[in-house]
Design an enzyme around this catalytic site. Sequence first.
Site, PDB file in Angstrom:
ATOM      1  CB  CYS A 120      47.895 -25.938 107.400  1.00 56.00           C
ATOM      2  SG  CYS A 120      49.115 -27.185 106.940  1.00 56.00           S
TER       3      CYS A 120
ATOM      4  CD  GLN B 291      49.879 -19.354 108.166  1.00 50.94           C
ATOM      5  OE1 GLN B 291      50.544 -20.329 107.853  1.00 50.94           O
ATOM      6  NE2 GLN B 291      48.785 -18.970 107.515  1.00 50.94           N
TER       7      GLN B 291
ATOM      8  CG  HIS C  69      42.724 -22.171 100.072  1.00 47.88           C
ATOM      9  ND1 HIS C  69      43.984 -22.702 100.096  1.00 47.88           N
ATOM     10  CD2 HIS C  69      42.140 -22.661  98.952  1.00 47.88           C
ATOM     11  CE1 HIS C  69      44.156 -23.472  99.040  1.00 47.88           C
ATOM     12  NE2 HIS C  69      43.042 -23.466  98.329  1.00 47.88           N
TER      13      HIS C  69
ATOM     14  N   GLY D 190      43.813 -19.172  96.546  1.00 44.40           N
ATOM     15  CA  GLY D 190      43.537 -20.479  95.963  1.00 44.40           C
ATOM     16  C   GLY D 190      43.399 -20.451  94.455  1.00 44.40           C
ATOM     17  N   GLY D 191      44.344 -21.062  93.747  1.00 45.63           N
ATOM     18  CA  GLY D 191      44.237 -21.214  92.311  1.00 45.63           C
ATOM     19  C   GLY D 191      44.466 -19.970  91.487  1.00 45.63           C
TER      20      GLY D 191
ATOM     21  N   GLY E  29      49.861 -17.831  95.889  1.00 43.66           N
ATOM     22  CA  GLY E  29      50.836 -18.754  96.444  1.00 43.66           C
ATOM     23  C   GLY E  29      51.812 -19.285  95.423  1.00 43.66           C
ATOM     24  NE  ARG E  30      49.684 -24.517  94.428  1.00 44.87           N
ATOM     25  CZ  ARG E  30      48.762 -25.363  93.986  1.00 44.87           C
ATOM     26  NH1 ARG E  30      49.145 -26.525  93.456  1.00 44.87           N
ATOM     27  NH2 ARG E  30      47.475 -25.067  94.057  1.00 44.87           N
TER      28      ARG E  30
ATOM     29  N   PRO F  75      51.647 -17.721 102.754  1.00 49.29           N
ATOM     30  CG  PRO F  75      50.540 -18.199 104.755  1.00 49.29           C
ATOM     31  CD  PRO F  75      50.448 -17.357 103.527  1.00 49.29           C
ATOM     32  CG  MET F  76      53.052 -21.140  99.807  1.00 40.36           C
ATOM     33  SD  MET F  76      53.410 -20.874  98.050  1.00 40.36           S
ATOM     34  CE  MET F  76      54.298 -19.304  98.116  1.00 40.36           C
TER      35      MET F  76
END
Length: 340
Positions: free
Chosen positions: A106, A76, A177, A218-219, A240-241, A23-24
Amino acid sequence: MDQSPIKQGKSNVFNAARLSVAPMMDWTDRHCRYLHRLMSRRALLYTEMVTAPALVQGGALHLLRFNEAEHPVALQLGGSDPQELALAAKMAADEGYDEVNLNVGCPSDRVQSGCFGAVLMERPQLVADCVAAMQDKCDVEVTVKCRIGVDDQIPEDVLPDFLQKVSAKGVNRFAIHARKAWLQGLSPKENRDIPPLNYDLVLQMKKDFSHLHISVNGGIDSLDQAESFLAQGLDGVMIGRAAYHTPSAILLEADRRIFGDSRQTTPEAVVYAMLPYIEQHLSEGGKLHQITRHMLGLFAGQSGARAWRRHLSENAHRADAGPEVVEAALGHVTFAKAVQ
């Protein structure tokens, strides 16, 4: 191209969590999720965080809107009031979501002022109360996304305690995360990069809580990494990204490599599959750029990617912009590949 979603029962959502798109905020809206579903039939998709007060107090039911093609899809939620979260979770279940996830990760100022998000790592018993109330009200799985700790907490101490207290209330699936969140001194953006990653701790949590489904977040920027974590015993990987900025590198291969599904598509086929969706959105009064902003990275690393991005960026905001803008942008890619 057959992109029909997999019919989901509880066990299939559990399996889908082998690979999920995180979720972003401002990114994983319904248009982004529809695009991602065209690229992977199997991966679990998450909404942006929606606050429980917005749903329960504000009546912002439009925030629950999603396309049936998005399944399996999880909502979420952000909040810290057990009864309010319970009502919001029921609304999500009634709407048809496959899972409800509580945000305990968050680090934004807005989240801290509302006493939810990563600050809840300091209040594991409150989190336990929240998930218990949510489970009492809804008939879909309740999960938690958290950090390994916040500020001066010692992750090796607080994370096992957190997992024990929350899982005791019936939560069986956690996405962790693998960074601390620094609530004082770092911006939300800095919190995504500066605190060091501690993957070893997440792997240890899987060993210590073998009965839990644990995903690492994460990462992570490649399927090679994802496969490595799965091979080391983790149940899932949340990306994510990288899944947003380079979706083809992550999602087009995900079904084959992570789920053993032989079906596969191409970025060009995905663009053509998006055109009817775009036409429907425009017919409802929507704007082209609301969709195409999520498509900019489709050809990342390929010939014509820069021309694709430029054409969409320069033309999708026009008042009269329609599907022809996307087709013209695709022409730049086709031409670049032809002269390669």
